[in-house]
Structure formats: C-alpha cells, structure tokens
Write a protein that holds these residues in place. Structure first.
Motif, PDB file in Angstrom:
ATOM      1  N   ALA A   1       0.942  -1.274  -0.009  1.00 43.41           N
ATOM      2  CA  ALA A   1       0.143  -0.053  -0.188  1.00 43.41           C
ATOM      3  C   ALA A   1       1.042   1.470   0.033  1.00 43.41           C
ATOM      4  O   ALA A   1       0.328   2.158   0.702  1.00 43.41           O
ATOM      5  CB  ALA A   1      -0.848  -0.153   1.134  1.00 43.41           C
ATOM      6  N   GLY A   2       1.933   1.268  -0.431  1.00 48.24           N
ATOM      7  CA  GLY A   2       2.777   2.356  -0.666  1.00 48.24           C
ATOM      8  C   GLY A   2       2.365   3.244  -2.102  1.00 48.24           C
ATOM      9  O   GLY A   2       1.198   3.010  -2.553  1.00 48.24           O
ATOM     10  N   ILE A   3       3.017   4.291  -2.548  1.00 46.81           N
ATOM     11  CA  ILE A   3       2.483   5.235  -3.510  1.00 46.81           C
ATOM     12  C   ILE A   3       2.347   4.253  -4.691  1.00 46.81           C
ATOM     13  O   ILE A   3       1.322   4.428  -5.475  1.00 46.81           O
ATOM     14  CB  ILE A   3       3.684   6.396  -3.723  1.00 46.81           C
ATOM     15  N   ILE A   4       3.085   3.260  -5.009  1.00 38.38           N
ATOM     16  CA  ILE A   4       2.971   2.501  -6.469  1.00 38.38           C
ATOM     17  C   ILE A   4       1.529   1.422  -6.185  1.00 38.38           C
ATOM     18  O   ILE A   4       0.936   1.515  -7.389  1.00 38.38           O
ATOM     19  CB  ILE A   4       4.215   1.621  -6.471  1.00 38.38           C
ATOM     20  N   GLY A   5       1.435   0.947  -4.855  1.00 42.40           N
ATOM     21  CA  GLY A   5       0.087   0.160  -4.912  1.00 42.40           C
ATOM     22  C   GLY A   5      -1.065   0.910  -4.908  1.00 42.40           C
ATOM     23  O   GLY A   5      -1.976   0.752  -5.348  1.00 42.40           O
ATOM     24  N   LYS A   6      -0.903   2.142  -4.379  1.00 48.52           N
ATOM     25  CA  LYS A   6      -2.144   3.030  -4.365  1.00 48.52           C
ATOM     26  C   LYS A   6      -2.365   3.413  -5.539  1.00 48.52           C
ATOM     27  O   LYS A   6      -3.509   3.640  -6.051  1.00 48.52           O
ATOM     28  CB  LYS A   6      -1.706   4.050  -3.332  1.00 48.52           C
ATOM     29  N   PHE A   7      -1.425   3.842  -6.345  1.00 50.55           N
ATOM     30  CA  PHE A   7      -1.575   4.472  -7.723  1.00 50.55           C
ATOM     31  C   PHE A   7      -2.217   3.451  -8.751  1.00 50.55           C
ATOM     32  O   PHE A   7      -3.240   3.624  -9.591  1.00 50.55           O
ATOM     33  CB  PHE A   7      -0.240   5.223  -8.160  1.00 50.55           C
TER      34      PHE A   7
ATOM     35  N   THR B   1       1.299  -3.229   7.366  1.00 50.21           N
ATOM     36  CA  THR B   1       1.786  -1.900   7.914  1.00 50.21           C
ATOM     37  C   THR B   1       1.765  -0.775   7.149  1.00 50.21           C
ATOM     38  O   THR B   1       2.510  -0.220   6.591  1.00 50.21           O
ATOM     39  CB  THR B   1       2.975  -2.048   8.472  1.00 50.21           C
ATOM     40  N   GLN B   2       0.452  -0.284   6.530  1.00 45.54           N
ATOM     41  CA  GLN B   2       0.288   0.758   5.632  1.00 45.54           C
ATOM     42  C   GLN B   2       0.903   1.966   5.885  1.00 45.54           C
ATOM     43  O   GLN B   2       1.563   2.733   5.136  1.00 45.54           O
ATOM     44  CB  GLN B   2      -1.186   0.913   5.337  1.00 45.54           C
ATOM     45  N   LEU B   3       0.715   2.492   7.243  1.00 46.83           N
ATOM     46  CA  LEU B   3       1.613   3.587   7.766  1.00 46.83           C
ATOM     47  C   LEU B   3       3.012   3.721   7.860  1.00 46.83           C
ATOM     48  O   LEU B   3       3.443   4.724   8.206  1.00 46.83           O
ATOM     49  CB  LEU B   3       0.756   4.277   8.769  1.00 46.83           C
TER      50      LEU B   3
ATOM     51  N   HIS C   1     -13.759   6.347  -1.527  1.00 46.59           N
ATOM     52  CA  HIS C   1     -14.719   6.763  -2.120  1.00 46.59           C
ATOM     53  C   HIS C   1     -15.176   5.762  -3.179  1.00 46.59           C
ATOM     54  O   HIS C   1     -16.441   5.374  -3.302  1.00 46.59           O
ATOM     55  CB  HIS C   1     -14.251   8.255  -2.648  1.00 46.59           C
ATOM     56  N   LYS C   2     -14.419   5.098  -3.709  1.00 42.55           N
ATOM     57  CA  LYS C   2     -14.495   4.060  -4.566  1.00 42.55           C
ATOM     58  C   LYS C   2     -14.728   2.599  -4.037  1.00 42.55           C
ATOM     59  O   LYS C   2     -14.846   1.613  -4.839  1.00 42.55           O
ATOM     60  CB  LYS C   2     -13.137   3.928  -5.852  1.00 42.55           C
ATOM     61  N   LYS C   3     -14.778   2.719  -2.830  1.00 44.03           N
ATOM     62  CA  LYS C   3     -15.125   1.440  -2.219  1.00 44.03           C
ATOM     63  C   LYS C   3     -13.899   0.465  -2.525  1.00 44.03           C
ATOM     64  O   LYS C   3     -14.286  -0.866  -2.493  1.00 44.03           O
ATOM     65  CB  LYS C   3     -16.506   0.806  -2.149  1.00 44.03           C
ATOM     66  N   VAL C   4     -12.498   0.875  -2.558  1.00 42.10           N
ATOM     67  CA  VAL C   4     -11.652  -0.241  -2.736  1.00 42.10           C
ATOM     68  C   VAL C   4     -11.427  -1.034  -1.260  1.00 42.10           C
ATOM     69  O   VAL C   4     -11.396  -0.275  -0.295  1.00 42.10           O
ATOM     70  CB  VAL C   4     -10.384   0.669  -3.218  1.00 42.10           C
ATOM     71  N   ASN C   5     -11.178  -2.184  -1.332  1.00 46.29           N
ATOM     72  CA  ASN C   5     -11.128  -2.950  -0.272  1.00 46.29           C
ATOM     73  C   ASN C   5      -9.749  -2.959   0.502  1.00 46.29           C
ATOM     74  O   ASN C   5      -8.909  -3.196  -0.227  1.00 46.29           O
ATOM     75  CB  ASN C   5     -11.488  -4.457  -0.557  1.00 46.29           C
ATOM     76  N   TYR C   6      -9.532  -2.764   1.625  1.00 47.00           N
ATOM     77  CA  TYR C   6      -8.263  -2.739   2.217  1.00 47.00           C
ATOM     78  C   TYR C   6      -8.196  -3.713   3.306  1.00 47.00           C
ATOM     79  O   TYR C   6      -9.023  -3.723   4.215  1.00 47.00           O
ATOM     80  CB  TYR C   6      -7.893  -1.214   2.674  1.00 47.00           C
ATOM     81  N   LEU C   7      -7.319  -4.634   3.099  1.00 45.10           N
ATOM     82  CA  LEU C   7      -7.081  -5.702   4.193  1.00 45.10           C
ATOM     83  C   LEU C   7      -5.755  -5.522   4.878  1.00 45.10           C
ATOM     84  O   LEU C   7      -4.853  -5.173   4.167  1.00 45.10           O
ATOM     85  CB  LEU C   7      -6.957  -7.073   3.787  1.00 45.10           C
ATOM     86  N   GLN C   8      -5.776  -5.444   6.248  1.00 48.11           N
ATOM     87  CA  GLN C   8      -4.564  -5.440   7.048  1.00 48.11           C
ATOM     88  C   GLN C   8      -3.934  -6.827   7.278  1.00 48.11           C
ATOM     89  O   GLN C   8      -4.321  -7.303   8.537  1.00 48.11           O
ATOM     90  CB  GLN C   8      -4.697  -4.595   8.233  1.00 48.11           C
ATOM     91  N   GLY C   9      -3.167  -7.313   6.408  1.00 48.37           N
ATOM     92  CA  GLY C   9      -2.500  -8.606   6.573  1.00 48.37           C
ATOM     93  C   GLY C   9      -1.206  -8.797   5.685  1.00 48.37           C
ATOM     94  O   GLY C   9      -1.291  -8.196   4.810  1.00 48.37           O
TER      95      GLY C   9
ATOM     96  N   ASP D   1      -8.498 -12.677  -9.507  1.00 49.27           N
ATOM     97  CA  ASP D   1      -8.122 -13.219 -11.114  1.00 49.27           C
ATOM     98  C   ASP D   1      -6.882 -12.747 -11.463  1.00 49.27           C
ATOM     99  O   ASP D   1      -6.108 -13.304 -12.294  1.00 49.27           O
ATOM    100  CB  ASP D   1      -9.218 -12.454 -12.021  1.00 49.27           C
ATOM    101  N   MET D   2      -6.250 -11.579 -10.494  1.00 47.53           N
ATOM    102  CA  MET D   2      -5.056 -11.020 -10.967  1.00 47.53           C
ATOM    103  C   MET D   2      -4.361 -10.780  -9.682  1.00 47.53           C
ATOM    104  O   MET D   2      -5.156 -10.421  -8.727  1.00 47.53           O
ATOM    105  CB  MET D   2      -4.868  -9.922 -11.947  1.00 47.53           C
ATOM    106  N   VAL D   3      -2.896 -10.759  -9.560  1.00 45.02           N
ATOM    107  CA  VAL D   3      -1.980 -10.311  -8.263  1.00 45.02           C
ATOM    108  C   VAL D   3      -1.132  -9.371  -8.935  1.00 45.02           C
ATOM    109  O   VAL D   3      -0.282  -9.740  -9.889  1.00 45.02           O
ATOM    110  CB  VAL D   3      -1.299 -11.439  -7.443  1.00 45.02           C
ATOM    111  N   ILE D   4      -1.086  -8.118  -8.298  1.00 51.66           N
ATOM    112  CA  ILE D   4      -0.098  -7.073  -8.681  1.00 51.66           C
ATOM    113  C   ILE D   4       0.963  -6.808  -7.299  1.00 51.66           C
ATOM    114  O   ILE D   4       0.545  -6.505  -6.260  1.00 51.66           O
ATOM    115  CB  ILE D   4      -0.438  -5.746  -9.116  1.00 51.66           C
ATOM    116  N   LEU D   5       2.244  -7.425  -7.464  1.00 50.62           N
ATOM    117  CA  LEU D   5       3.151  -7.243  -6.451  1.00 50.62           C
ATOM    118  C   LEU D   5       3.770  -5.931  -6.361  1.00 50.62           C
ATOM    119  O   LEU D   5       4.594  -5.499  -7.191  1.00 50.62           O
ATOM    120  CB  LEU D   5       4.082  -8.378  -6.235  1.00 50.62           C
ATOM    121  N   CYS D   6       3.448  -5.142  -5.181  1.00 47.68           N
ATOM    122  CA  CYS D   6       4.000  -3.793  -4.986  1.00 47.68           C
ATOM    123  C   CYS D   6       4.564  -3.605  -3.684  1.00 47.68           C
ATOM    124  O   CYS D   6       4.665  -2.314  -3.154  1.00 47.68           O
ATOM    125  CB  CYS D   6       2.878  -2.652  -5.244  1.00 47.68           C
TER     126      CYS D   6
END
Length: 360
Positions: free
Chosen positions: A18-24, A42-44, A171-179, A204-209
């Motif tokens: 969930a860094g800048i690349i993941g969020k973008f 550990t998003q923060l 706002h876009k209801k993107v799901n965030y999981l802390q794991g 269906d897909m995984v993006i490693l960031c």
C-alpha cells in the motif's frame, strides 16, 4: 465472447503493498471499473511515508532508453492526475520549480552541457550573478554553489498525496485488508493469496508492489530477480539564527546529492537515499548535513526537531524499476529506488495496459 467492459467489471484484482505504487495502481484500476483489494500489514510504516515527494524528471540527463521514457510519460501524466485528485483535496499541487546545485566544477560543466545540448526552454543554467544563486551562496556562507533550474520539475507533498489517495480509494470502495501475505499460488485460473493467519484471498490477478518482500512471493528459480535494501532518510532541522531567513531560499532544491526543502523561516528538511542498509546510523545529522566543504554556522548549531526513514528497494543486476508480467495474471512493480513518486503514473498506466491485454 465477453466484452472488455464485462471482463473489467467482473475481474477481481489483489494489490499487495500500500505504498505510492500500490495506491496509484489501485487508483488507475478502480477508475477503469475493476474490483480492487489492497493488502498490506503496515500501511502507515511503508517507505512511501518517509518520502519527500521530489519529482525530478525533466532534468534527468540521460534522455533516451526505458528510464527516460517512463520519466517523460510521468511528467506528462502528473498534471492530469493532480487535476483529478484536487476533487478530493483542493490544496494538492506540484510546487515548482526544482533546482539542482553542485560545488563541483566538473559536475557543473556537465549540467551546463546538458542544458545547452537539449535546447529546452524549461531548463536554464543558474549563473553566478542570479538572485537565486546569490541567496543560496549567502545562506550557506560559500561562493561555490552553481547549477540548473527546471520549471517542469518540482515537489508534491508526499503525505498529503498518500492521504488524498486513501480518500479517493475509500470513495471508490476499494477494499483494504491489513494482513501479511506469505504465499501466492495459482489454482483453476485463479490466484490465491494466503495471509500469515491462514486466510485465503482469491483473485483473477495479483500485482506485487511490496518492495523487498515481493521476491519472497515468487519462484526465484523461474524469475531471477534480486533486490537490495536502500535506506531513505530525512531530518527536519530547526535553527536559531536571526540573520538567516530560510524562506529566502528556493522551496525545494538539491545540493551535491542532498535534497533540501525550506519549510519555514527557521526550519528546513534535508533528505537522501544512498545507504545500502536497513537501519539509520547514529551520526545521521553529520551524514545528511555534510554536503559542503564547510558547514554554515547556523547549520552546525541546528537541532533535529524530527527525523524519519524508510526502507526502499533497488534492483541488483538490472535497471530500476522492475515492471514485469511474470506469468498470466501475475505482475510485479517494485525496485523504484528514489523514483516511486515520480514514476507512479507511468507505472499504473503500464499495469492497466497489461491487464487490458490479458483480459481481452
């Protein structure tokens, strides 16, 4: 055959990190209509929260090859994304210009040659008699600082941008999981991401960031990717000198490899990404303030009012960053080293195109 739109609406994508690349990537993909889930323990505390947000693209001296193409694309995309994100934070902006300075005559000659050869009206040489150079030399009590200025480059407030992206994703209801994902595998054309708590998340897909940890999730025998840890760190320094007004300095500039941001009349930030390490050394102040032959008195006596650091990754044996389609439905975006914020728009555009090609 399903239409591309139907595929988009049904496709579920997991972004690990969930860094800048993941969020973008989540921003771009959710705008296209995908169902996106971001997973990060550990998003923060990721390295993006320790970034200064400098966007040094147009003054990049190697104007050819993949790295330049990514920078060039991002430079063009950033204004569009800023305009879009201002709907969620009207104060978000890129502060321009950006200044690159040196006390080394040989390096200055190279900068000078670069400006002359490219004939770019947004790049100028800062001559010794310019008011900017006079103010910088006066403040740093030297006569040797020279450099160039780019009116296309600048700085975005990293923390503000990350918070704005969070607002948008909510706002876009993107799901965030802390794991923490410890394993990924493919089963019946679906990817299964397993958390440390043994929870399985299907997509269906995984993006490693997820920076350095990305290579722990892929088969190292099939994908020969190596990353080195790089420590990015910064300090906020408070000075007590009535004769020095730090606001007389440019808002953001670089001297001999150290990034400097004038925060207020008596506070500045100095940052750098140059250590192959995972922990800051004890002499952080000395390391970050030794960028001139002689330190000005006010800097010598300055006090650290805040400090922070983040672990980044740099590819070992190949250029930065690593953006690869590893296999059907598995993409890696990591190893951005110093340029995660700058290259985030180009990275997300590339990922979106890869996914379109995969689904269509």
């Amino acid at each position: 055959m399903k239409s591309l739109k139907e595929n988009f609406q049904k496709a579920n994508i997991v972004i690990i990190g969930a860094g800048i690349i993941g969020k973008f990537n989540a921003l771009e993909l959710s705008e296209l209509g995908f169902q996106v889930t971001i997973i990060d323990p550990t998003q923060l505390k990721n390295s993006s929260n320790a970034a200064l947000g400098l966007l040094m693209g147009n003054m990049y001296q190697k104007r050819r090859g993949r790295s330049w193409n990514l920078r060039k694309q991002s430079i063009e995309l950033w204004p569009q994304w800023i305009k879009f994100l201002q709907k969620f934070n009207y104060e978000l902006n890129i502060e321009k210009p950006l200044i690159q300075l040196t006390t080394n005559e040989e390096k200055f000659k190279k900068l000078e040659k670069f400006v002359f050869e490219n004939n770019d009206p947004t790049l100028l040489i800062l001559e010794r008699d310019s008011i900017l150079i006079k103010n910088i030399n006066k403040a740093f009590q030297t006569k040797n600082i020279k450099g160039i200025i780019s009116f296309k480059d600048g700085r975005i407030n990293a923390l503000s941008l990350l918070q704005t992206l969070d607002k948008y994703l909510k706002h876009k209801k993107v799901n965030y999981l802390q794991g923490e994902i410890i394993k990924i595998r493919k089963s019946n054309n679906q990817w299964i991401s397993t958390t440390r708590n043994n929870e399985n998340i299907k997509s269906d897909m995984v993006i490693l960031c997820n920076s350095l940890k990305a290579i722990d999730l892929i088969d190292s025998r099939s994908h020969n990717i190596k990353l080195k840890p790089v420590l990015g760190q910064a300090i906020e320094i408070e000075i007590n000198d009535a004769e020095v007004d730090l606001l007389s300095l440019p808002k953001q500039f670089n001297i001999n490899g150290k990034n400097i941001i004038s925060k207020s009349k008596n506070k500045l930030i100095i940052g750098s990404t140059d250590e192959y390490s995972t922990k800051p050394e004890k002499n952080t102040f000395e390391k970050l303030t030794n960028f001139l032959d002689k330190k000005p008195n006010w800097l010598e006596k300055g006090k650290i009012s805040k400090k922070w650091y983040g672990i980044r990754s740099r590819p070992d044996g190949e250029p930065s960053p690593i953006m690869k389609n590893l296999e059907d439905g598995l993409i890696i975006c990591t190893g951005f080293y110093k340029n995660g914020f700058l290259l985030a728009p180009a990275c997300s555009k590339w990922v979106a195109n890869e996914i379109k090609n995969y689904l269509y």
